[in-house]
Design a protein around this motif. Structure first.
Motif, PDB file in Angstrom:
ATOM      1  N   VAL A 207       0.703  -1.326   0.504  1.00 30.76           N
ATOM      2  CA  VAL A 207       0.086  -0.150  -0.210  1.00 30.76           C
ATOM      3  C   VAL A 207       0.581   0.890  -0.087  1.00 30.76           C
ATOM      4  O   VAL A 207       0.740   2.396  -0.781  1.00 30.76           O
ATOM      5  N   SER A 208       2.414   0.557   0.566  1.00 34.98           N
ATOM      6  CA  SER A 208       3.227   2.581   0.505  1.00 34.98           C
ATOM      7  C   SER A 208       2.871   2.487  -0.401  1.00 34.98           C
ATOM      8  O   SER A 208       3.678   3.457  -1.071  1.00 34.98           O
ATOM      9  N   GLY A 209       3.773   1.378  -1.453  1.00 32.37           N
ATOM     10  CA  GLY A 209       4.623   1.907  -2.495  1.00 32.37           C
ATOM     11  C   GLY A 209       3.049   2.119  -3.939  1.00 32.37           C
ATOM     12  O   GLY A 209       3.653   3.107  -4.030  1.00 32.37           O
ATOM     13  N   LEU A 210       2.560   1.852  -3.511  1.00 29.93           N
ATOM     14  CA  LEU A 210       0.672   2.283  -4.646  1.00 29.93           C
ATOM     15  C   LEU A 210       0.629   3.904  -4.278  1.00 29.93           C
ATOM     16  O   LEU A 210       1.038   4.534  -5.073  1.00 29.93           O
ATOM     17  N   GLY A 282       1.607  14.485  -0.345  1.00 30.12           N
ATOM     18  CA  GLY A 282       2.970  13.535   0.441  1.00 30.12           C
ATOM     19  C   GLY A 282       2.968  13.390   2.387  1.00 30.12           C
ATOM     20  O   GLY A 282       3.651  12.961   2.651  1.00 30.12           O
ATOM     21  N   LEU A 283       2.027  14.315   2.614  1.00 30.83           N
ATOM     22  CA  LEU A 283       1.745  14.603   4.067  1.00 30.83           C
ATOM     23  C   LEU A 283       0.871  12.404   4.132  1.00 30.83           C
ATOM     24  O   LEU A 283       1.550  12.236   4.893  1.00 30.83           O
ATOM     25  N   ILE A 284       0.144  11.847   3.091  1.00 35.38           N
ATOM     26  CA  ILE A 284      -0.523  10.796   3.497  1.00 35.38           C
ATOM     27  C   ILE A 284       0.222   9.696   3.187  1.00 35.38           C
ATOM     28  O   ILE A 284       0.369   9.075   3.833  1.00 35.38           O
ATOM     29  N   VAL A 285       1.274   9.474   2.573  1.00 38.64           N
ATOM     30  CA  VAL A 285       2.424   8.807   2.024  1.00 38.64           C
ATOM     31  C   VAL A 285       3.455   9.091   3.058  1.00 38.64           C
ATOM     32  O   VAL A 285       3.489   7.792   3.907  1.00 38.64           O
TER      33      VAL A 285
END
Length: 378
Positions: A207-210, A282-285
Motif C-alpha cells: 500500500v505504501s508503494g502504491l 505527500g503528508l499521506i504518503v
C-alpha cells in the motif's frame, strides 16, 4: 552515438569484470541499479536547469554525436537567445543525460544476453531470462518517451511519464537484485513473526508503494508544470488552508507546457491546485510509509530497511519545505528528487524482503505442523 555509449559502458563493465564478487551477473544487476539511480538524479538536474531542450533534436545534437561537433549551431542558437533553452552548458547536460541512459540500456542488453546464454546452458533459476527480457523492452519504451520529451517540446504528460518509467525501471532492477541476493545467498533463519504478522507488513509495504507511486506522479506533474513555487508559505498556501484552485485546467493531461487544452495561458490557480495536491498527498504518503516502517522495525530482517525509510522520509520532508522557503534552490531541489528515488528503492527492497520473509514463515509453520515421517514416533 552508439560508439560513444559503448565506450562509456566500458567503465561499469570493467567494474563488474574486476569485482571480487564471485557472481559477476549479480554484480551487473546491482551496478545497473546504481547507475539507474544516478540517471534519475541527473535527469532531475537536467529538468531543473531547463536543459531538456539543450539539444533540440534526438538522439544526437543538431545531428551530431556530441556538442563538440555541433558547437557552431549551439553557439548560433545561444547568441540569438542567451537565456533560451539552447546553450553550450545546457547542451552538454542534456547529452550527458542521454549517454548515461544509453549506457544503462547497453548494460540491460548484456544482462539479457547473459541470462539467456546461462539459462540455455545450465537451467539455473537465477538465470531465468524472463525478467531481463522484460527489462529490455521496458528500457526501450523508456527511451521512446525520452525521444518524445524532446520532440514534443517538454509536454508535461510526456515528461512525467518519462520520469515514472525511470523510477519504475529502478524498482524492477532493485527487485531483481534482491532476488539475485536471496537465490545466491539465501537467508536460512526465519524472523520471529508468524505468517499473519508478516503478511500484514507485506500488505502495508505494498500500500505504501502504491501511495508513493501516486505521489511520484504528482511530484513529476508539479515539476514539469513549474508549479513548485505556486505556494511560497507552509503549511498554508497563499495564506490560506484551502486556497483558490483550478483543478480542471491543472490536471488536464494532454496540453502544451504552460497552456490549457484550448491553447490559452495556464492560470496561476491551476498551478496552485497542482502544488497543493502534491503537498497534501505527500503528508499521506509520509504517514503511511512511516507507519509501515514502524511495524517492520522490530523484525531483524527488515529493521535496517525500515530505519533507512524513516531517515529518508525525514530528509525528504525537510528538503520539500526548504525548497519552498528558500525559493527553489537547485541543490535542495535535486536532493528532493534524489530522496524520492531513494524511497522507491527502499520501499521496493522492503516489499521484496517482506514477501521473502512471509514465504519463509509459511514454510516454517507448515514444517512445524507436518513434521517428517521419520521423526514421528509410532
Amino acid at each position: 552515438m552508439a560508439i560513444t555509449a559503448l565506450l562509456i559502458a566500458l567503465l561499469p563493465a570493467s567494474i563488474v569484470w574486476t569485482s571480487s564478487d564471485a557472481n559477476k551477473y549479480r554484480k551487473l544487476v546491482w551496478v545497473s541499479v546504481f547507475l539507474t539511480f544516478d540517471l534519475i538524479v541527473f535527469g532531475a538536474f537536467t529538468r531543473l536547469t531547463d536543459s531538456g531542450l539543450g539539444c533540440p533534436d534526438w538522439p544526437g545534437c543538431y545531428g551530431a554525436a556530441n556538442p563538440f561537433l555541433a558547437h557552431e549551431q549551439i553557439v548560433a542558437a545561444e547568441s540569438l537567445m542567451p537565456t533560451g533553452p539552447v546553450t553550450v552548458f545546457k547542451a552538454w547536460i542534456e547529452m550527458i543525460h542521454r549517454y548515461l541512459a544509453m549506457t544503462i540500456g547497453i548494460l540491460i542488453v548484456a544482462m539479457m544476453a547473459q541470462s539467456w546464454y546461462q539459462w540455455i546452458r545450465t537451467r539455473r533459476v537465477e538465470y531465468a531470462p524472463w525478467l531481463p527480457t522484460f527489462l529490455f523492452f521496458f528500457v526501450c519504451l523508456q527511451g521512446a518517451f525520452g525521444a518524445w520529451t524532446v520532440t514534443l517540446k517538454l509536454q508535461p504528460v510526456i515528461v512525467t511519464t518519462h520520469l515514472l518509467l525511470g523510477l519504475g525501471l529502478l524498482a524492477i532492477l532493485a527487485w531483481y537484485g534482491g532476488r539475485q541476493n536471496q537465490l545466491i545467498a539465501p537467508v536460512r533463519s526465519v524472523v520471529s513473526a508468524s505468517p499473519p504478522a508478516m503478511r500484514n507488513i507485506r500488505i502495508l509495504a505494498l500500500v505504501s508503494g502504491l501511495l508513493l507511486l501516486v505521489q511520484l506522479a504528482l511530484g513529476g506533474w508539479t515539476s514539469t508544470n513549474y508549479a513548485t513555487l505556486a505556494c511560497t508559505d507552509f503549511p498554508l498556501c497563499g495564506g490560506k488552508l484551502i486556497p483558490d484552485m483550478d483543478f480542471e485546467h491543472g490536471f488536464t493531461l494532454w496540453r502544451e507546457l504552460g497552456k490549457t487544452a484550448a491553447g490559452h495561458y495556464l492560470p496561476f490557480s491551476a498551478l496552485t491546485a497542482i502544488h497543493w495536491t502534491h503537498r497534501n498527498v505527500g503528508l499521506i504518503v509520509a504517514l503511511a510509509a512511516g507507519y509501515t516502517a514502524w511495524r517492520a522495525w522490530d523484525h531483524q530482517a527488515l529493521h535496517k530497511t525500515a530505519r533507512n525509510i524513516v531517515m529518508t522520509l525525514c530528509v525528504q520532508i525537510a528538503t520539500g519545505i526548504a525548497t519552498i522557503f528558500l525559493s527553489f534552490p537547485l541543490t535542495i531541489a535535486v536532493l528532493h528528487n534524489a530522496g524520492a528515488a531513494l524511497l522507491v528503492l527502499l520501499l521496493t527492497v522492503l516489499n521484496y524482503k517482506a514477501k521473502y520473509q512471509h514465504d519463509l514463515a509459511k514454510k516454517a509453520a507448515s514444517s512445524a505442523s507436518h513434521p517428517p515421517a521419520s521423526t514421528v514416533r509410532h
